[in-house]
Design a protein around this motif. Structure first.
Motif, mmCIF file in Angstrom:
data_model
loop_
_atom_site.group_PDB
_atom_site.id
_atom_site.type_symbol
_atom_site.label_atom_id
_atom_site.label_comp_id
_atom_site.label_asym_id
_atom_site.label_seq_id
_atom_site.Cartn_x
_atom_site.Cartn_y
_atom_site.Cartn_z
ATOM 1 N N ASN A 118 0.243 -1.016 0.547
ATOM 2 C CA ASN A 118 -0.086 0.010 -0.131
ATOM 3 C C ASN A 118 0.945 1.022 0.065
ATOM 4 N N SER A 121 -0.874 3.954 -4.639
ATOM 5 C CA SER A 121 -2.345 3.839 -3.824
ATOM 6 C C SER A 121 -3.155 2.777 -4.968
ATOM 7 N N VAL A 155 -2.828 2.894 5.539
ATOM 8 C CA VAL A 155 -3.752 2.540 4.815
ATOM 9 C C VAL A 155 -5.148 3.171 5.748
ATOM 10 N N ASP A 159 -9.035 3.590 1.297
ATOM 11 C CA ASP A 159 -7.424 2.308 0.986
ATOM 12 C C ASP A 159 -7.742 0.884 0.718
#
Length: 464
Positions: A118, A121, A155, A159
């Motif tokens: 992560n 993106s 994160v 996301d």
């Protein structure tokens, strides 16, 4: 398989010696530089004749900061542009490999590991999945496994929702330990609240499984502190846990040189930490799968083990046994047919090969008949703690007792200590031997013979 594990401190202390983790057999130190891109192409061609299902692993090496215990191939940077350049080359490598595979073979498993996947993106990861979908036949079945490793510190819930929308249905979170003094020692400050919020976000997004990684044997760990970490994690009820023993190998892993060796737990304390994990997880209803892994009874791993379909590879334990594995990215390992191959471990070497339009294979191995027989036996031990002698004889056309006479002789001391039972019908780890599966498997490892060792033997972590 699911009985509570007996815990014998003296036995574990006596047998705590270095050994392979057997994510493959033969293990990676046996790979040869003479195996290159052309050899990989040939093994892909041979494997295509069966239209085998496929697993894809993509290595995403970037991290924002170093964790001092880490033994992974990772790159520390805050430069997002480096990630974009890496992604472009990853797409190029996939474009080199994709046309070599028969599209009749479905991709039933995908895993993004790191590093910190992560770091990229969701939009960038979406571009990767779109490219893979054009090159390969990605399964749309609900039982497919599309998983990603997440750093709870970096994160967001948004996301996670986006990643679930891309098709990821499993997530793995690094925790290691919640004790603040341990976190400071290993340079990974991570709060309970941010971790629990990520677990809830994964569930809220519809992901069907969450795994949490813990490590015992870290600097300044105490039974009291680790017990509190275990209680916190168990209360969150992840579907799976991996409880790894810290492998302190600073001569191999440079980040570990930042750690003060004097802060490492005494061997007695290390064993006490393992005992805590086993007792608390067993009491909470988790089943010991093998090699540090625990799962709830309804999890696919536990069900697959009960059905005899569990498999172990470079991604750990998996329910997808009959698959080729394609590794993409720096240092990634592939297992295609009767071969293993590893990409260049250094970023410049991997980049140069991809830029030249060449599969970036650094080393590998074509397995011979002996490798295949021993790999089968070791796989059965690591996944089910039992080898059915007649089944092995039937699959490979051997007389087990004669073929493995030396291995059976090595097992006798372990049998005398109650770690394994050996009969004409089966070789089986006892409940007290299941914590030492690596040691039992080592008896069948042909490359650990003194006559086959290189001048400088490969260094492994200890089995406990």
């Amino acid at each position: 398989m699911n009985d509570t594990l007996p815990f014998d401190r003296e036995l574990l202390r006596r047998y705590d010696r270095p050994g392979p983790r057997y994510t493959s057999y033969p293990t990676a130190p046996q790979f040869l530089p003479s195996f290159g891109a052309e050899q990989l192409r040939e093994h892909i061609r041979l494997s295509n004749t069966g239209a085998r299902a496929l697993s894809i692993y993509a290595h995403m090496p970037f991290c924002l900061s170093p964790c001092f215990y880490c033994g992974c191939n990772r790159i520390i940077t805050r430069d997002a542009a480096r990630g974009e350049r890496y992604l472009e080359r990853l797409l190029s490598e996939a474009a080199l490999a994709g046309p070599l595979f028969d599209r009749g073979g479905e991709v039933v498993q995908m895993h993004l590991g790191g590093g910190t996947p992560n770091f990229f993106s969701p939009a960038q990861i979406g571009r990767l999945l779109d490219a893979l979908a054009r090159l390969f036949h990605l399964s749309a079945l609900p039982e497919r496994d599309f998983s990603i490793e997440l750093d709870p510190r970096t994160v967001s819930p948004g996301d996670i929702a986006a990643l679930a929308g891309l098709g990821f249905n499993r997530a793995s979170l690094g925790v290691q330990d919640f004790d603040p003094q341990v976190q400071r020692a290993v340079n990974r400050i991570q709060t309970v609240d941010e971790t629990l919020s990520v677990i809830e976000a994964c569930r809220g997004s519809g992901m069907r499984s969450v795994n949490v990684d813990l490590i015992y044997g870290l600097p300044l760990q105490t039974p009291e502190g680790f017990a509190e970490t275990l209680r916190t994690v168990i209360a969150a009820r992840p579907d799976r846990l991996a409880v790894y023993g810290y492998a302190h190998l600073p001569q191999i892993f440079k980040p570990q040189r930042q750690l003060d060796d004097t802060f490492l737990p005494h061997p007695e304390t290390r064993i006490a930490l393992l005992k805590l994990a086993i007792e608390q997880l067993s009491a909470a209803g988790y089943r010991y799968i093998g090699m540090d892994h625990f799962a709830l009874p309804q999890d696919d791993l536990a069900r697959s083990q009960e059905a005899g379909g569990l498999h172990r590879n470079f991604m750990g334990y998996t329910t997808h046994a009959d698959c080729d594995l394609l590794g993409l990215g720096v240092s990634a390992i592939s297992h295609i047919g009767a071969s293993f191959s590893q990409n260049a471990r250094d970023l410049p070497g991997w980049e140069a090969a991809v830029d030249a339009g060449v599969l970036p294979v650094w080393r590998g191995l074509a397995l011979d008949e002996d490798d295949l027989v021993r790999a089968d036996v070791i796989q059965r031990l690591m996944c089910g703690a039992r080898v059915d002698v007649a089944a092995v004889e039937s699959r490979h056309g051997i007389a087990f007792a004669r073929y493995f006479a030396q291995a059976l002789a090595k097992l006798r001391p372990l049998e005398a200590d109650g770690l394994v039972t050996v009969t004409p019908a089966a070789v089986e780890a006892t409940p007290r031997g299941r914590l030492l599966l690596r040691l039992i498997a080592m008896c069948f490892d042909g490359y650990l013979e003194p006559t086959s060792q290189p001048a400088e033997a490969p260094r492994y972590s200890k089995v406990v």
